[in-house]
Design a protein around this motif. Structure first.
Motif, PDB file in Angstrom:
ATOM      1  N   THR A  61      50.534  12.094  14.845  1.00  0.00           N
ATOM      2  CA  THR A  61      49.648  11.175  14.139  1.00  0.00           C
ATOM      3  C   THR A  61      49.103  11.901  12.917  1.00  0.00           C
ATOM      4  O   THR A  61      48.665  13.037  13.034  1.00  0.00           O
ATOM      5  CB  THR A  61      48.470  10.782  15.047  1.00  0.00           C
ATOM      6  OG1 THR A  61      48.990  10.385  16.306  1.00  0.00           O
ATOM      7  CG2 THR A  61      47.687   9.649  14.453  1.00  0.00           C
ATOM      8  N   PRO A  62      49.135  11.258  11.743  1.00  0.00           N
ATOM      9  CA  PRO A  62      48.582  11.934  10.568  1.00  0.00           C
ATOM     10  C   PRO A  62      47.079  12.180  10.743  1.00  0.00           C
ATOM     11  O   PRO A  62      46.379  11.352  11.326  1.00  0.00           O
ATOM     12  CB  PRO A  62      48.832  10.955   9.433  1.00  0.00           C
ATOM     13  CG  PRO A  62      49.814   9.970   9.947  1.00  0.00           C
ATOM     14  CD  PRO A  62      49.692   9.950  11.427  1.00  0.00           C
ATOM     15  N   LEU A  63      46.612  13.311  10.223  1.00  0.00           N
ATOM     16  CA  LEU A  63      45.191  13.642  10.325  1.00  0.00           C
ATOM     17  C   LEU A  63      44.314  12.569   9.675  1.00  0.00           C
ATOM     18  O   LEU A  63      43.251  12.224  10.188  1.00  0.00           O
ATOM     19  CB  LEU A  63      44.939  14.994   9.654  1.00  0.00           C
ATOM     20  CG  LEU A  63      43.494  15.399   9.529  1.00  0.00           C
ATOM     21  CD1 LEU A  63      42.859  15.576  10.886  1.00  0.00           C
ATOM     22  CD2 LEU A  63      43.354  16.669   8.726  1.00  0.00           C
ATOM     23  N   THR A  64      44.804  12.030   8.561  1.00  0.00           N
ATOM     24  CA  THR A  64      44.028  10.998   7.857  1.00  0.00           C
ATOM     25  C   THR A  64      43.719   9.833   8.789  1.00  0.00           C
ATOM     26  O   THR A  64      42.610   9.296   8.779  1.00  0.00           O
ATOM     27  CB  THR A  64      44.822  10.479   6.652  1.00  0.00           C
ATOM     28  OG1 THR A  64      45.628  11.530   6.148  1.00  0.00           O
ATOM     29  CG2 THR A  64      43.902   9.990   5.569  1.00  0.00           C
ATOM     30  N   LEU A  65      44.716   9.490   9.609  1.00  0.00           N
ATOM     31  CA  LEU A  65      44.542   8.363  10.526  1.00  0.00           C
ATOM     32  C   LEU A  65      43.518   8.706  11.610  1.00  0.00           C
ATOM     33  O   LEU A  65      42.696   7.866  11.985  1.00  0.00           O
ATOM     34  CB  LEU A  65      45.898   8.030  11.155  1.00  0.00           C
ATOM     35  CG  LEU A  65      46.125   6.598  11.619  1.00  0.00           C
ATOM     36  CD1 LEU A  65      46.015   5.667  10.444  1.00  0.00           C
ATOM     37  CD2 LEU A  65      47.486   6.468  12.250  1.00  0.00           C
TER      38      LEU A  65
END
Lengths: 215, 308
Positions: A61-65
């Motif tokens: 999962t992207p950190l931004t998400l």
């Protein structure tokens, strides 16, 4: 250059916030990661399965998400966390599987012969693990762990996009305010990040080099 | 330590029963926590004005997803925006990485040392800061800011990986090339480089997974990709009551893309591991694998005496 010197207090404020994010989420990621690593090598199948799925999902999962979830979706679901705390939680969750992998790869890096030798001279499980495997695994986990913390340092900048006033957010704000000195201001921000990441990187490389030759 | 059975005696019937019981208890606990989360989310909740809002799994929070136009927008603008940036940046990053690795392993100190400094600088900076820098200083527009920052950062990492791969090759490879009458650059490009590239392929593909994940940073600098579309544009058009649903959709789409690429990375790693004799580099952990590659390259060089 003047713009940088004039705004030095703002820089330091942002830097302090970055350090705070780094320390708090670093320590909690270490705790969480150790738990996950322990689950992954435990004899209890369901914990092992849980830890594997957790690692796989969080790492992809992207950190931004993750930060978006903690900072924007959670308040909407009814939490009352300040943005700093939300960012710390997100950073710890995101970093924990990487910590777990670093620990696991350190333990896996100890040659099987070591444990076999310990067992064959009659040491029990606790003695084998405590006296033979962990002391050797420990120093092999240090360079990858430092690497994880370097990545975490860089990742704290993402919190700047979600209402946390740390180094990146300060840089963006100052760059917008001083349109004529954007380059100097952003290079100032970069320097403060490099002050953390480059020494850590050099230490990690040095240690790994030393220990690989010894192995 | 791949066989934990070395550490203790083979468990007898009692120990096996105990671990099975604990396993069932832990499994039930995990399932109970998950069920509680889902149940809480499904409960209707009271809004500020005494208004009752439906739970998060109520049909009224998901009904927009029956509209094909929503999906079309998500895929055409969102997914394609993410993939477009990731593809462009991947191609450019590999090209830049090749250039960096050649410069970094050059025989001329005036080329090698500045490249090393630049690589160290690029690797130590947050990608997000690079995006902002390129966006504000070069005013390239969001797409190229995202692509350029991802290219520089991942190019530096791939370059360093390839450099380590080149340095770890047996010296005989280069000597054989030179003794056949190849020029140093020819030997590097035709003999050494293909081997280094193959050896480092798992790290490179793993780095591309990181790159794909990092495209979501474009959200912060205003590039229109999957996250901007699903978590900002569509919820502000349809209303925030759909925010949670959109988040779930975004999560699933990201996981699908990243897991597919991760599995591909593992597959590549397995293939190269069986073909080449070198140690297996962990495809899940590019940073870790890179440290190992660099260290063993340094070790090889220390043994072999003079640097190539």
């Amino acid at each position: 250059m003047d713009a940088v010197i004039e705004n030095l207090p703002r820089y330091l404020e942002g830097f302090a916030m970055t350090l705070q994010l780094l320390l708090v989420s670093g320590v909690s990621a270490l705790v969480l990661g150790t738990l996950i690593a322990a689950m992954r090598i435990s004899p209890i199948a369901s914990l092992r399965g849980f830890a594997t799925v957790y690692t796989e999902l969080v790492r992809n999962t992207p950190l931004t998400l993750v930060i978006f979830f903690c900072a924007i979706v959670l308040p909407y679901l009814g939490s009352r966390l300040p943005y700093e705390v939300a960012a710390m939680i997100a950073l710890s969750i995101y970093t924990s599987p990487f910590v777990a992998e670093a620990l696991r790869s350190g333990i896996n890096g100890v040659p099987v012969g070591q444990a076999e030798a310990a067992r064959s001279v009659g040491l029990g499980f606790g003695q084998t693990v405590g006296l033979i495997v962990l002391p050797q695994a420990f120093r092999m986990t240090i360079p990858p762990l430092i690497n994880v913390f370097i990545a975490l340092t860089k990742n704290t900048s993402v919190a700047g996009g979600f209402f946390v006033v740390e180094l990146f957010a300060v840089g963006r704000e100052l760059a917008n305010a001083n349109g004529d000195a954007v380059i100097a201001i952003l290079l100032g921000v970069a320097t403060l990040y490099l002050v953390i990441t480059i020494p850590l990187g050099l230490i990690a490389g040095q240690l790994e080099r030393k220990w690989v030759v010894q192995r | 330590m791949s066989a934990p059975a070395v550490l203790f005696d083979v468990p007898g019937p009692k120990a096996r029963r105990l671990s099975l019981t604990l396993s069932i208890i832990a499994g039930t606990l995990i399932a109970a926590v998950l069920a509680w989360v889902i149940w809480t989310l499904a409960q209707p909740r009271e809004a500020a004005g005494g208004l009752m809002l439906p739970g998060y799994f109520d049909a009224s929070r998901w009904n927009i997803f029956t509209d094909p136009q929503v999906w079309q927008y998500i895929f055409v603008v969102g997914v394609w925006g993410t993939l477009r940036a990731a593809l462009t940046a991947s191609v450019l990053a590999i090209a830049l990485g090749i250039v960096f690795s050649l410069l970094r392993s050059s025989a001329i100190a005036w080329v090698r040392v500045p490249t090393a400094v630049v690589l160290e600088f690029l690797r130590g900076m947050p990608v997000l800061l690079m995006m902002l820098f390129i966006l504000l200083v070069l005013s390239t527009g969001a797409f190229w800011a995202v692509v350029a920052a991802l290219t520089l950062y991942n190019g530096a990492l791939i370059g360093e990986a390839l450099r380590a791969g080149l340095a770890a090759l047996p010296k005989g490879q280069r000597e054989a090339g030179l003794s056949l009458g190849m020029r140093p650059l020819q030997s590097k490009m035709l003999v050494e480089f293909p081997q280094a590239f193959r050896q480092m392929l798992p790290i490179i593909v793993a780095q591309l997974v990181v790159l794909l994940k990092d495209t979501s940073l474009g959200y912060i600098v205003g590039y229109v990709e999957l996250m901007r579309v699903t978590l900002n544009q569509l919820p502000s058009y349809y209303g925030n009551r759909y925010l949670f649903s959109f988040f779930v959709v975004a999560l699933v789409l990201y996981l699908t893309m990243n897991l597919t690429l991760s599995w591909f990375a593992r597959w590549v790693s397995r293939r190269t591991a069986s073909k080449s004799s070198g140690e297996r580099l962990d495809p899940d952990n590019p940073g870790q694998a890179m440290l190992l590659a660099q260290a063993s390259a340094a070790g090889k060089q220390a043994e072999g005496g003079a640097a190539p």
